[in-house]
Design a protein around this motif. Structure first.
Motif, mmCIF file in Angstrom:
data_model
loop_
_atom_site.group_PDB
_atom_site.id
_atom_site.type_symbol
_atom_site.label_atom_id
_atom_site.label_comp_id
_atom_site.label_asym_id
_atom_site.label_seq_id
_atom_site.Cartn_x
_atom_site.Cartn_y
_atom_site.Cartn_z
ATOM 1 N N LEU A 137 -0.656 1.876 0.044
ATOM 2 C CA LEU A 137 -1.465 1.228 -0.987
ATOM 3 C C LEU A 137 -2.284 2.232 -1.791
ATOM 4 C CD1 LEU A 137 -2.675 -1.958 0.931
ATOM 5 C CD2 LEU A 137 -1.020 -1.852 -0.945
ATOM 6 N N GLU A 138 -2.656 3.337 -1.166
ATOM 7 C CA GLU A 138 -3.436 4.363 -1.858
ATOM 8 C C GLU A 138 -2.552 5.316 -2.656
ATOM 9 O OE1 GLU A 138 -5.781 6.208 1.168
ATOM 10 O OE2 GLU A 138 -7.229 4.554 1.271
ATOM 11 N N SER A 153 1.926 -10.463 -1.174
ATOM 12 C CA SER A 153 1.188 -10.268 -2.420
ATOM 13 C C SER A 153 1.015 -8.778 -2.729
ATOM 14 C CB SER A 153 -0.188 -10.933 -2.336
ATOM 15 O OG SER A 153 -1.019 -10.272 -1.391
ATOM 16 N N LEU A 154 1.188 -7.942 -1.709
ATOM 17 C CA LEU A 154 0.996 -6.509 -1.869
ATOM 18 C C LEU A 154 2.290 -5.714 -1.789
ATOM 19 C CD1 LEU A 154 -2.172 -5.989 0.377
ATOM 20 C CD2 LEU A 154 -2.091 -6.169 -2.116
ATOM 21 N N PHE A 155 3.248 -6.211 -0.993
ATOM 22 C CA PHE A 155 4.433 -5.417 -0.706
ATOM 23 C C PHE A 155 5.727 -6.155 -1.031
ATOM 24 C CE2 PHE A 155 1.155 -4.318 2.447
ATOM 25 C CZ PHE A 155 0.990 -2.969 2.178
ATOM 26 N N LEU A 268 11.490 -5.284 11.909
ATOM 27 C CA LEU A 268 11.066 -4.149 11.102
ATOM 28 C C LEU A 268 11.700 -4.238 9.721
ATOM 29 C CD1 LEU A 268 11.232 -0.941 13.337
ATOM 30 C CD2 LEU A 268 9.215 -2.112 12.497
ATOM 31 N N GLY A 269 10.933 -3.811 8.727
ATOM 32 C CA GLY A 269 11.452 -3.807 7.370
ATOM 33 C C GLY A 269 11.151 -2.496 6.668
ATOM 34 N N ILE A 270 11.776 -2.329 5.524
ATOM 35 C CA ILE A 270 11.461 -1.232 4.612
ATOM 36 C C ILE A 270 10.564 -1.819 3.536
ATOM 37 C CG2 ILE A 270 12.366 0.475 2.987
ATOM 38 C CD1 ILE A 270 13.289 0.989 5.823
ATOM 39 N N GLY A 271 9.379 -1.245 3.353
ATOM 40 C CA GLY A 271 8.421 -1.813 2.410
ATOM 41 C C GLY A 271 7.943 -0.817 1.374
ATOM 42 N N TRP A 272 7.583 -1.337 0.195
ATOM 43 C CA TRP A 272 7.001 -0.527 -0.873
ATOM 44 C C TRP A 272 6.046 -1.400 -1.674
ATOM 45 C CZ3 TRP A 272 11.898 -2.356 -0.476
ATOM 46 C CH2 TRP A 272 12.386 -3.172 -1.497
ATOM 47 N N ARG A 273 5.154 -0.780 -2.411
ATOM 48 C CA ARG A 273 4.129 -1.510 -3.163
ATOM 49 C C ARG A 273 4.738 -2.349 -4.277
ATOM 50 N NH1 ARG A 273 0.063 2.577 -5.646
ATOM 51 N NH2 ARG A 273 2.011 3.719 -5.929
ATOM 52 N N LYS A 274 4.172 -3.547 -4.473
ATOM 53 C CA LYS A 274 4.562 -4.352 -5.631
ATOM 54 C C LYS A 274 4.074 -3.696 -6.924
ATOM 55 C CE LYS A 274 4.996 -9.111 -3.956
ATOM 56 N NZ LYS A 274 6.270 -9.406 -4.650
ATOM 57 N N GLU A 275 2.861 -3.179 -6.884
ATOM 58 C CA GLU A 275 2.267 -2.586 -8.078
ATOM 59 C C GLU A 275 2.297 -1.062 -7.960
ATOM 60 O OE1 GLU A 275 1.490 -4.528 -10.502
ATOM 61 O OE2 GLU A 275 1.662 -6.411 -9.377
ATOM 62 N N GLY A 276 2.158 -0.396 -9.100
ATOM 63 C CA GLY A 276 2.064 1.050 -9.082
ATOM 64 C C GLY A 276 3.372 1.731 -9.456
ATOM 65 N N LEU A 300 13.103 -9.907 0.529
ATOM 66 C CA LEU A 300 12.035 -10.583 -0.219
ATOM 67 C C LEU A 300 11.511 -9.657 -1.291
ATOM 68 C CD1 LEU A 300 10.076 -12.121 2.771
ATOM 69 C CD2 LEU A 300 11.762 -13.251 1.349
ATOM 70 N N GLY A 301 11.129 -10.230 -2.430
ATOM 71 C CA GLY A 301 10.451 -9.455 -3.457
ATOM 72 C C GLY A 301 11.401 -8.654 -4.328
#
Length: 301
Positions: A137-138, A153-155, A268-276, A300-301
């Motif tokens: 997130l940072e 909402s974040l990822f 387990l999943g692979i995740g990344w930011r929605k924003e940025g 998802l997403g």
């Protein structure tokens, strides 16, 4: 000072005429004239001496035009480098992983990825799930391993591993011959667990507390091999996920893997930011992982 003003000014100098500059820029002569006037007003300097048949540069105009040429060259180089970046997909991907699923799992995937993208480097950082999300997130990481549930909402994420928690004991342990065990039968055992911040640990502690006891933790480590080695040496028990795609490897260890009666599922999943911002390298890595690992998974997403 705007790029458009500098572009109009430079074109007037090159063409030697406001009218010719307007034609070259596909705009009107008043638009070009006003842009140069605004630029002069902003700088507080006269840039051009307007004569009947020609335009002359003042000292300030000559200085500005030299910088405009440098800027135009820099922007041209930037566009060329950007096109190369898009085409060649160079760069570094910062991948956050727990020690539970790290470089060993991804070694084969990275080897295949590099056949297509030899100029992209994958840099792994290991940490607990909580810290990995914070780093993502940072903006310090591009992609991470995430445990479900995930804050959608974040990822953005997709699932790539599923399984359930299993008890690991030494072959000499009294429970070694059991087909299944229940949680209460573990209340007097010495636990060897992953440190705080790891989702697996949270699942274990939650279930123990649900059954009315706090586990006696004698050792903590983020390395699975060390957990299994401690159990093999009869120092205690541990609980680890047995995933469907890549079962726990017993090897020559003196251990048994036993199902637990109340099944605790693990994903387990692979995740990344929605924003940025995401670099071209990161996008390529995510797309490759989705194609390689996400087939048939809950995307998802």
């Amino acid at each position: 000072m705007e790029l458009k003003q500098l572009e109009y000014f430079s074109e007037v100098v090159k063409q030697g005429s406001f009218t010719k500059a307007a034609v070259a820029l596909y705009t009107s002569q008043p638009s070009v004239s006003n842009a140069v006037k605004d630029l002069e007003k902003e700088l507080g300097e006269t840039l051009l001496i307007r004569r009947m048949r020609k335009i002359e540069l003042t000292d300030a105009g000559r200085l500005l035009f030299s910088y405009c040429q440098q800027l135009a060259h820099t922007l041209e180089e930037f566009q060329l480098d950007l096109d190369a970046l898009k085409t060649n997909k160079t760069g570094v991907v910062r991948m956050g992983s727990t020690s539970t699923i790290g470089g060993q799992f991804f070694a084969e995937v990275i080897a295949e990825f590099r056949k297509t993208y030899p100029d992209i480097t994958i840099k792994f950082t290991e940490n607990g799930a909580t810290l990995l999300k914070k780093e993502l997130l940072e903006g310090h990481l591009d992609v991470i391993i995430v445990h479900t549930p995930v804050d959608e909402s974040l990822f953005n994420y997709f699932i790539f591993l599923k399984g359930e928690l299993r008890l690991i004991v030494s072959k000499s342990h009294p429970l070694a011959g059991a087909e299944k065990v229940d949680w209460l039968s573990l209340q007097n055992e010495n636990f060897i667990l992953l440190p705080e911040g790891y989702k697996i640990r949270e699942l274990i502690l939650s279930e123990c507390h649900h059954h009315g006891f706090s586990p006696k933790i004698i050792c903590e480590t983020s390395h699975w091999d060390f957990l299994i080695e401690m159990v093999s040496r009869e120092q205690g028990i541990t609980i680890l996920p047995q995933n469907e795609q890549k079962p726990l490897e017993i090897g020559d260890h003196n251990i048994c893997i036993i199902p637990i009666e109340k099944r605790i599922f693990w994903e387990l999943g692979i995740g990344w930011r929605k924003e940025g911002y995401r670099s071209y390298a990161a996008k390529s890595w995510i797309e490759f992982l989705q194609a390689k690992l996400g087939s048939g998974a809950n995307t998802l997403g």
